[in-house]
Design an enzyme around this catalytic site. Sequence first.
Site, PDB file in Angstrom:
ATOM      1  N   PRO A  42       2.568   4.863   1.083  1.00  0.00           N
ATOM      2  CA  PRO A  42       3.223   5.216   2.344  1.00  0.00           C
ATOM      3  C   PRO A  42       2.235   5.787   3.361  1.00  0.00           C
ATOM      4  CG  PRO A  42       4.396   6.174   0.486  1.00  0.00           C
ATOM      5  CD  PRO A  42       3.148   5.570  -0.061  1.00  0.00           C
ATOM      6  N   GLY A  43       2.444   5.452   4.604  1.00  0.00           N
ATOM      7  CA  GLY A  43       1.642   6.061   5.665  1.00  0.00           C
ATOM      8  C   GLY A  43       0.256   5.485   5.846  1.00  0.00           C
ATOM      9  N   GLU A  68      -8.682  33.332  -9.221  1.00  0.00           N
ATOM     10  CA  GLU A  68      -9.329  32.420  -8.275  1.00  0.00           C
ATOM     11  C   GLU A  68     -10.835  32.657  -8.252  1.00  0.00           C
ATOM     12  OE1 GLU A  68      -7.801  29.932  -7.131  1.00  0.00           O
ATOM     13  OE2 GLU A  68      -5.795  30.626  -7.687  1.00  0.00           O
ATOM     14  N   GLY A 100       0.824  -1.211   0.000  1.00  0.00           N
ATOM     15  CA  GLY A 100       0.000   0.000   0.000  1.00  0.00           C
ATOM     16  C   GLY A 100       0.850   1.249   0.000  1.00  0.00           C
TER      17      GLY A 100
HETATM   18  P1  ADP Z   1       3.342   2.647   6.609  1.00  0.00           P
HETATM   19  O1  ADP Z   1       4.147   1.601   7.263  1.00  0.00           O
HETATM   20  O2  ADP Z   1       2.228   2.132   5.752  1.00  0.00           O
HETATM   21  O3  ADP Z   1       4.140   3.682   5.879  1.00  0.00           O
HETATM   22  P2  ADP Z   1       2.808   3.348   9.307  1.00  0.00           P
HETATM   23  O4  ADP Z   1       2.250   2.088   9.831  1.00  0.00           O
HETATM   24  O5  ADP Z   1       4.227   3.632   9.613  1.00  0.00           O
HETATM   25  O6  ADP Z   1       2.589   3.458   7.749  1.00  0.00           O
HETATM   26  O7  ADP Z   1       1.883   4.538   9.788  1.00  0.00           O
HETATM   27  C1  ADP Z   1       2.407   5.661  10.427  1.00  0.00           C
HETATM   28  C2  ADP Z   1       1.474   6.140  11.489  1.00  0.00           C
HETATM   29  O8  ADP Z   1       0.280   6.642  10.912  1.00  0.00           O
HETATM   30  C3  ADP Z   1       1.033   5.058  12.432  1.00  0.00           C
HETATM   31  O9  ADP Z   1       1.923   4.900  13.460  1.00  0.00           O
HETATM   32  C4  ADP Z   1      -0.308   5.581  12.909  1.00  0.00           C
HETATM   33  O10 ADP Z   1      -0.144   6.465  13.976  1.00  0.00           O
HETATM   34  C5  ADP Z   1      -0.814   6.342  11.725  1.00  0.00           C
HETATM   35  N1  ADP Z   1      -1.765   5.520  10.971  1.00  0.00           N
HETATM   36  C6  ADP Z   1      -1.618   5.095   9.700  1.00  0.00           C
HETATM   37  N2  ADP Z   1      -2.688   4.385   9.304  1.00  0.00           N
HETATM   38  C7  ADP Z   1      -3.521   4.333  10.359  1.00  0.00           C
HETATM   39  C8  ADP Z   1      -4.802   3.736  10.592  1.00  0.00           C
HETATM   40  N3  ADP Z   1      -5.432   3.029   9.650  1.00  0.00           N
HETATM   41  N4  ADP Z   1      -5.351   3.889  11.819  1.00  0.00           N
HETATM   42  C9  ADP Z   1      -4.729   4.592  12.764  1.00  0.00           C
HETATM   43  N5  ADP Z   1      -3.539   5.171  12.624  1.00  0.00           N
HETATM   44  C10 ADP Z   1      -2.928   5.057  11.432  1.00  0.00           C
HETATM   45 ZN    ZN Z   2      -6.062  28.352 -11.407  1.00  0.00          ZN
END
Ligand code: ADP
Ligand code: ZN
Length: 635
Positions: free
Chosen positions: A231-232, A452, A229
């Site tokens: 990032p983040g 705008e 998936g």
């Molecule tokens: P990835 O590994 O996919 O890059 P992470 O697991 O490191 O993402 O996510 C970073 C942070 O973002 C997590 O520690 C959490 O705090 C927050 N986060 C991401 N997705 C969720 C989710 N579905 N529910 C709650 N917190 C999330």
């Molecule tokens: Zn514009």
Amino acid sequence: MATQSDPRPPRADEPPPAPPPLAQRLMRLIVLVVAVMLLVVALRGTWDSGRDWNSRISYSTFREQVISGNVQKVTIQGESIEGILVHTVHLDSPTGEEQEYARFITYLPSVGDEGLLALLEENGVEVETLPTGDGRWWPLLISWLPLILLFAVWMFFLMRTQGRMQSLLGLGGSGAKLYERTREATTFADVAGASAAKRELQEIIAFLRRPEQFTRLGAEIPKGVMIVGPPGTGKTLLARAVAGEAGVPFYSITGSDFMEMFVGVGARRVRDLFGSAKEAAPSIIFIDELDSIGRRRGTGLGGGHDEREQTLNQLLSELDGFEANENVIVMAATNRPDILDPALLRPGRFDRRVTVDLPTTSERVEILELHARRKPLDKDVDLEEVARGTPGFSGADLRNLLNEAALGAARRDRTSVGHDDVEEARDKILMGLEREGLALTERELRFLAYHEGGHALLAALLPHSDPVHKVTIIPRGRAMGSTHQLPERERHIYEREYMLERIVVLMGGRAAEELVFATMTSGAEDDLREATRLARKMVLDWGMSDRFGPMASERRREHVFLGEEIARGREYSEETAREVDEAVKEIVEECREQARGTIERNRAALDRIATRLLEKEVLTGDEVAELVKASSEAA
Ligand code: ADP
Ligand code: ZN
Ligand code: MG
């Protein structure tokens, strides 16, 4: 106009710790070697002078001394003759005389002396002979000493640096970590949304908890699970939660850590990791950012790939090397599955794939609620509205948003987080920090306000388009001004009218400039690019053009998330290409005409919006709607 897919600011990862300064270590080594060499030279000097203990005498003196009976004993080795001279010294003392000994050395003449042995015997000198070479080992040693010392110093440093490397990698006994072994307290309760991924991972948890239930029926348990998936989106979080739910040890290591290794160490780490996990079974091995080691082999540019490939090979052989019933599950996470070595995806390796996508609106609400738990929010903060205003945000972005809002509130000495704090945090994350000290001229500001205003007016007037959320002429990041539209709901199917009106709204900025100032500015660059992209998609992928008809080209579908936007050669003819271009142009032209016409008919509303924008710099969607309504009533 800023669209919903604005680039988010890059996450600042912590820089890796700097390696010890190599140059400094090298300097120290050189200094040491030089010192040792000096010492050797000095030592050699004293050894040479040490030979003077045996005072050297001429051969003829030696013979004389033998004849005079002053020599007691000689040692002959090769050409050298060493011995002791005894002198009787006459003293002016009552005892009269005393013996004095002195060592001497002399050398046989190269012509030889056949009578020497007879002479020595005659005079009762004790003769000892040594084979040539023996007993003279240390001049040899001395000449080799510098080399030996150098070697010793080198070994010393080698061992020391190895020791340091090992402690750096945690391979030595120093206690530094090789990988992390934890008992996770994270559970699925800490992951909001992602219900599909959670459901799929439930099976893995069940297996880790009660393996017999599966093995009894001869079921083969998956060995490798890959979480894929953007990032983040909580991939790492999910993996931890699986371990927490199952209550098993969690061995985690990050792919990029392997890449900081020294030769041969990456493969060793993999071996160690699997070994420890097997001992602790049932357990989970988690390899985060698998793509940094798992990239396709043999395609690398530049050097440094052997190490990575060795590590990858080791990983593959470990994956094959353990039995399905060893109760170890290998999980991995990546956001680039497309670049992974195909060997990793073969059955029996990472054959399970769990996908996590960017959260939908309702999932964003859940995530926001989860992260807002420990933050006191004002009543005016509507998390559903925030969720609607943050399409494309990942879980990590949303957490960051609330954190920024809390920081902002703290800076203002507030006791709770308000609506403004959240809005500001959102803008900040969306477009980068407010540009400081960038002074726009009066004329530039007027251009901006009308540009705008054009977008906002059209968005407010057109029936199918998303309503205006906010218009601003405050420059942030790369965007000078921006108009945000908020979809009322997540869209899965786009109607032709909706797409066309999006293009009309995009053309509105330029159209307003042309109408009011009779000129064009460079400010429409992004609008035009986006409009053309959309029109192209309508023609090529959705079969929405009148001219081209309901035909979709065979070009590869874009996978925006997974970075599969690989440039492919066109799969249609030159002639078709020209026709496509014309169809795209037709759509954009038509929309431009519509934008101009609508703005022209509502010029009064545009003026009102632009004027108010110059005053307030920011207008909400409601304010825009009111201004439009007021001008139509006035007319
Ligand atoms: P990835 O590994 O996919 O890059 P992470 O697991 O490191 O993402 O996510 C970073 C942070 O973002 C997590 O520690 C959490 O705090 C927050 N986060 C991401 N997705 C969720 C989710 N579905 N529910 C709650 N917190 C999330
Ligand atoms: Zn514009
Ligand atoms: Mg991660």
